[in-house]
Design a protein around this motif. Structure first.
Motif, PDB file in Angstrom:
ATOM      1  N   SER A   8       0.841  -1.199   0.000  1.00 31.16           N
ATOM      2  CA  SER A   8       0.000   0.000   0.000  1.00 31.16           C
ATOM      3  C   SER A   8       0.877   1.250   0.000  1.00 31.16           C
ATOM      4  CB  SER A   8      -0.929   0.036   1.224  1.00 31.16           C
ATOM      5  OG  SER A   8      -0.179   0.216   2.412  1.00 31.16           O
ATOM      6  N   SER A   9       0.255   2.378  -0.292  1.00 30.69           N
ATOM      7  CA  SER A   9       0.895   3.684  -0.111  1.00 30.69           C
ATOM      8  C   SER A   9      -0.210   4.671   0.235  1.00 30.69           C
ATOM      9  CB  SER A   9       1.645   4.135  -1.379  1.00 30.69           C
ATOM     10  OG  SER A   9       0.745   4.365  -2.450  1.00 30.69           O
ATOM     11  N   ASN A  10       0.094   5.651   1.091  1.00 31.81           N
ATOM     12  CA  ASN A  10      -0.954   6.584   1.487  1.00 31.81           C
ATOM     13  C   ASN A  10      -0.395   7.983   1.691  1.00 31.81           C
ATOM     14  OD1 ASN A  10       0.163   5.230   4.042  1.00 31.81           O
ATOM     15  ND2 ASN A  10      -0.912   6.990   4.902  1.00 31.81           N
TER      16      ASN A  10
ATOM     17  N   ARG B  44      -5.753   7.995  -6.767  1.00 34.35           N
ATOM     18  CA  ARG B  44      -5.961   6.708  -6.108  1.00 34.35           C
ATOM     19  C   ARG B  44      -6.039   5.571  -7.119  1.00 34.35           C
ATOM     20  NH1 ARG B  44      -8.376  10.652  -3.199  1.00 34.35           N
ATOM     21  NH2 ARG B  44      -7.930  10.642  -0.955  1.00 34.35           N
TER      22      ARG B  44
ATOM     23  N   GLU C 165      -2.071   5.311  -3.056  1.00 32.95           N
ATOM     24  CA  GLU C 165      -2.255   6.725  -3.379  1.00 32.95           C
ATOM     25  C   GLU C 165      -0.956   7.251  -3.972  1.00 32.95           C
ATOM     26  OE1 GLU C 165      -5.699   8.157  -0.269  1.00 32.95           O
ATOM     27  OE2 GLU C 165      -3.613   8.321   0.409  1.00 32.95           O
TER      28      GLU C 165
END
Length: 218
Positions: free
Chosen positions: A52-54, A82, A91
């Motif tokens: 994931s990335s945020n 997104r 993201e």
């Protein structure tokens, strides 16, 4: 994970550059500032994690003592884009992302092919260094499929890479005898002889047949 030095300081990586902090709980704004990304309110900081990335709020604290991810990407941007990749949420801070960047972001191996899925558009297999223009609104959806597929040549199964080939390439990859023609079985059950320079998008289970030029089957 973040790296703690003997003096008690912590190391982060922002856009590939190591930044050192004495504060064990810096904010996203502090990370941007120390990394040279100013004015900080004109930048977005993305935390890269496994799967994931945020995007982080400027005042959001990152506790380095808890072993949180210490890799970040900074973008001069005013919006977050997104996407999902095999169901994982990501993201990003700019409107384009390369195929190779997607692979690194989601830790996708070379044995997989990335496929962009969009409503009302055919699925698009991404090639090396393709650029994906991300939608301003909504979420992009990407999935992976295996790179190696099984096709049949003269009744014998053979594994080859998924992709689009010229006739000459297929003749070589499938091991067809020099001077022979190559036929492919179409979806409607008809044999089609491939001409020199033809392009064929190879799919799982496709059937090929070699043929001597005079018309006799090999």
């Amino acid at each position: 994970m973040s790296k703690q030095n003997p003096d008690g300081s912590f190391e982060l990586e922002v856009n590939g550059t190591v930044v050192t902090f004495k504060d064990p709980v810096p904010t996203a704004s502090q990370i941007l500032r120390e990394g040279g990304f100013t004015p900080t309110d004109e930048h977005i900081l993305i935390r890269l994690q496994k799967g994931s990335s945020n995007a982080l709020g400027l005042n959001e604290p990152i506790d380095l003592r808890n072993g949180e991810s210490a890799k970040f990407r900074a973008f001069r941007s005013d919006r977050v884009f997104r996407l999902t990749l095999d169901g994982g949420g990501f993201e990003w801070g700019e409107g384009t992302i390369s195929e190779s960047e997607l692979r690194k972001l989601a830790a996708v191996g070379d044995d997989k092919v990335l496929v962009l899925e969009r409503r009302d558009e055919p699925d698009r297999e991404l090639n090396y260094n393709d650029q994906v223009a991300l939608m301003d609104a909504g979420t992009e959806h990407i999935r992976t499929i295996k790179k190696l597929i099984v096709v049949v040549i003269d009744g014998v199964e053979k594994q080859i890479d998924r992709g689009t080939y010229k006739t000459e390439q297929l003749l070589a990859i499938l091991g067809v005898e020099t001077g022979y023609l190559l036929n492919v079985l179409s979806d409607d059950g008809q044999l089609k002889t491939l001409n020199s320079g033809d392009h064929v998008s190879v799919r799982e289970g496709m059937k090929f047949f070699s043929q001597v030029p005079c018309g006799g089957s090999a």
